[in-house]
Motif scaffolding. Structure first.
Motif, PDB file in Angstrom:
ATOM      1  N   TYR A  33     -37.893  14.413  23.050  1.00 13.74           N
ATOM      2  CA  TYR A  33     -37.551  14.989  24.345  1.00 13.74           C
ATOM      3  C   TYR A  33     -38.845  15.335  25.059  1.00 13.74           C
ATOM      4  N   LEU A  37     -34.928  10.988  28.260  1.00 10.75           N
ATOM      5  CA  LEU A  37     -34.356  10.972  29.609  1.00 10.75           C
ATOM      6  C   LEU A  37     -34.680   9.689  30.359  1.00 10.75           C
ATOM      7  N   GLN A 258     -30.089  14.516  21.875  1.00  8.93           N
ATOM      8  CA  GLN A 258     -28.981  13.823  22.534  1.00  8.93           C
ATOM      9  C   GLN A 258     -27.890  14.784  22.991  1.00  8.93           C
ATOM     10  N   VAL A 261     -28.594  15.576  26.675  1.00  7.08           N
ATOM     11  CA  VAL A 261     -28.547  14.496  27.666  1.00  7.08           C
ATOM     12  C   VAL A 261     -27.311  14.560  28.556  1.00  7.08           C
TER      13      VAL A 261
END
Length: 275
Positions: A33, A37, A258, A261
């Motif tokens: 992260y 993205l 995830q 997200v």
């Protein structure tokens, strides 16, 4: 090589994706992260900047006169200028989110939005020079067992063997990074965001001056950032939205990025609709 020169200081950055939304993040180091993205369903153009003082960015023997968080924020703006992003979405995790809160307060005209992950300004007990967890990690450098114990506390409790195994791997990676720090890296203490605010009411007063779209992602089991600090920011910041995961702690971005997200995708869709 992807270096940015800021008044003679070389800063390392990476770029991911080619999408229309520009997302910038700054931290001492990164896992998956926010690079995730750049992938579907979000597909943003993501820039990660390694904070000055750490890793492949130039190190410093003394803290910046203006403080680490403001200096790192200015470095983020220098990167945005370098890549031609007049306005951008900033996201950060923990101390990286602290950079974003300072940017939102000092330079709101540059941000389309802030996505703060486990990083709302800490609860206040009078001493804003450091969080208790960061102070103990600095004090116990070289004592691997004690550093592991501190990170277990910061991460928060787990319920299942699968979570415990994931936490063990996460903390193992963090500890390995910390024990290889140079003396200059190990001494860096960014302090709490908005150190001039020594009470929770003073923090809320600063937060009430921030007016831009903010997504706050946090864990109810976080041993660093309390749910109360998350709710304080959500109540105080205009146009804020908060999502709290009951079963996550301070390491959600490293352990299960995830899970973040879908919430970020909805937020960016809402932001595009408002635009």
């Amino acid at each position: 090589m992807p270096y940015l020169d800021v008044s003679g200081t070389k800063l390392w950055y990476d770029e991911y994706g080619t999408g229309p939304d520009v997302v910038v993040s700054c931290a001492s180091g990164f896992s998956t992260y926010p690079a995730v993205l750049a992938e579907p369903p979000i597909g943003a153009r993501v820039f990660t900047l390694q904070a000055r003082g750490f890793g492949r960015s130039d190190h410093q023997s003394e803290p910046p006169a203006q403080g680490w968080l403001d200096q790192w924020g200015d470095d983020v703006l220098a990167l945005a200028d370098h890549v031609g992003a007049e306005r951008f979405v900033y996201t950060g995790v923990s101390h990286g989110a602290g950079i974003g809160w300072h940017l939102a307060w000092r330079h709101p005209e540059r941000l389309r939005a802030l996505i703060s992950v486990v990083g709302t300004p800490h609860d206040r007990t009078g001493d804003t020079s450091s969080s208790a967890g960061r102070r103990k990690v600095i004090e116990n450098r070289g004592n691997v067992e004690e550093i592991e114990r501190q990170f277990q506390v910061l991460g928060g409790p787990t319920d299942t063997p699968e979570q415990a195994e994931l936490r063990e791997r996460t903390i193992g990676a963090i500890v390995r990074k910390h024990v290889t720090y140079t003396d200059e890296e190990a001494r860096i203490n960014q302090g709490m965001p908005f150190p001039q605010a020594t009470t929770n009411d003073a923090v809320a007063a600063i937060l009430r001056t921030i007016d831009l779209p903010v997504l706050i992602l946090a864990g109810m089991r976080d041993g660093v950032i309390s749910p109360e600090s998350t709710l304080r920011a959500a109540r105080s910041v205009k146009r804020a939205k908060a999502v709290l995961f009951e079963d996550e702690g301070h390491f959600v971005a490293e352990e299960r990025p995830q899970r973040l997200v879908p919430e970020i995708a909805i937020f960016l869709d809402e932001l595009a609709g408002a635009r």
